[in-house]
Design a protein around this motif. Structure first.
Motif, PDB file in Angstrom:
ATOM      1  N   ARG A   9      37.431  35.282  43.689  1.00  0.00           N
ATOM      2  CA  ARG A   9      36.337  34.495  43.116  1.00  0.00           C
ATOM      3  C   ARG A   9      35.054  34.561  43.940  1.00  0.00           C
ATOM      4  NH1 ARG A   9      40.367  30.015  41.601  1.00  0.00           N
ATOM      5  NH2 ARG A   9      40.842  30.556  39.466  1.00  0.00           N
ATOM      6  N   ALA A  10      34.808  35.720  44.524  1.00  0.00           N
ATOM      7  CA  ALA A  10      33.563  35.934  45.249  1.00  0.00           C
ATOM      8  C   ALA A  10      32.480  36.334  44.238  1.00  0.00           C
ATOM      9  CB  ALA A  10      33.747  37.034  46.296  1.00  0.00           C
ATOM     10  N   ARG A  11      31.262  36.477  44.704  1.00  0.00           N
ATOM     11  CA  ARG A  11      30.161  36.864  43.807  1.00  0.00           C
ATOM     12  C   ARG A  11      30.317  38.285  43.280  1.00  0.00           C
ATOM     13  NH1 ARG A  11      24.599  34.118  45.156  1.00  0.00           N
ATOM     14  NH2 ARG A  11      25.381  32.163  46.020  1.00  0.00           N
ATOM     15  N   GLY A  12      30.970  39.111  44.039  1.00  0.00           N
ATOM     16  CA  GLY A  12      31.168  40.497  43.619  1.00  0.00           C
ATOM     17  C   GLY A  12      32.254  41.138  44.458  1.00  0.00           C
ATOM     18  N   ALA A  33      35.630  39.572  42.837  1.00  0.00           N
ATOM     19  CA  ALA A  33      35.163  38.595  41.857  1.00  0.00           C
ATOM     20  C   ALA A  33      36.304  38.053  40.998  1.00  0.00           C
ATOM     21  CB  ALA A  33      34.094  39.224  40.969  1.00  0.00           C
ATOM     22  N   ALA A  34      37.373  38.786  40.881  1.00  0.00           N
ATOM     23  CA  ALA A  34      38.484  38.402  40.002  1.00  0.00           C
ATOM     24  C   ALA A  34      39.191  37.142  40.524  1.00  0.00           C
ATOM     25  CB  ALA A  34      39.489  39.534  39.903  1.00  0.00           C
ATOM     26  N   ASN A  42      44.842  41.373  42.429  1.00  0.00           N
ATOM     27  CA  ASN A  42      45.503  42.544  43.022  1.00  0.00           C
ATOM     28  C   ASN A  42      45.007  43.836  42.383  1.00  0.00           C
ATOM     29  OD1 ASN A  42      46.985  40.989  44.811  1.00  0.00           O
ATOM     30  ND2 ASN A  42      48.686  40.749  43.378  1.00  0.00           N
ATOM     31  N   ALA A  43      44.804  43.829  41.085  1.00  0.00           N
ATOM     32  CA  ALA A  43      44.275  45.009  40.397  1.00  0.00           C
ATOM     33  C   ALA A  43      42.854  45.311  40.876  1.00  0.00           C
ATOM     34  CB  ALA A  43      44.299  44.801  38.889  1.00  0.00           C
ATOM     35  N   ALA A  44      42.056  44.274  41.072  1.00  0.00           N
ATOM     36  CA  ALA A  44      40.687  44.463  41.559  1.00  0.00           C
ATOM     37  C   ALA A  44      40.688  45.004  42.988  1.00  0.00           C
ATOM     38  CB  ALA A  44      39.910  43.157  41.482  1.00  0.00           C
ATOM     39  N   LEU A  45      41.622  44.547  43.801  1.00  0.00           N
ATOM     40  CA  LEU A  45      41.734  45.053  45.173  1.00  0.00           C
ATOM     41  C   LEU A  45      42.108  46.529  45.185  1.00  0.00           C
ATOM     42  CD1 LEU A  45      43.550  42.049  46.864  1.00  0.00           C
ATOM     43  CD2 LEU A  45      41.255  42.882  47.410  1.00  0.00           C
TER      44      LEU A  45
END
Length: 95
Positions: A9-12, A33-34, A42-45
């Motif tokens: 939940r960061a800005r980006g 951001a996810a 995990n998918a975003a990482l």
């Protein structure tokens, strides 16, 4: 193994540099951001790491920490090239 500390939940999506975990081990700090729900974080990482390290997504696998912020990833590929890319990323975060 690559040890990371995720901040959902960061800005980006970004690499935040190097930090240390409770055991004093160096960890790569990642902002995404996810939200941490249903595997989205995990998918975003995996997407962030594969893009930053210039490897395929299937070459990045989560080995532990699926539900926590402290995670371990295995990155497949040429070790020397991966180390060089990781060092360059960290240097750009510090500068």
């Amino acid at each position: 193994m690559l040890f990371v500390r995720a901040r959902p939940r960061a800005r980006g999506n970004a690499i935040g540099g190097i930090g240390h975990d409770a055991d004093g081990r160096a960890v790569l700090q990642l902002r995404i951001a996810a939200p941490p729900a249903e595997g989205a974080a995990n998918a975003a990482l995996i997407n962030l790491l594969s893009t930053a390290l210039q490897v395929r997504k299937r070459d990045v696998s989560l080995k532990s920490g699926a539900t926590g912020r402290a995670k371990q990833f295995r990155i497949e590929g040429d070790g020397a090239a991966l180390v060089a890319r990781l060092e360059a990323l960290i240097a750009s975060c510090i500068a």
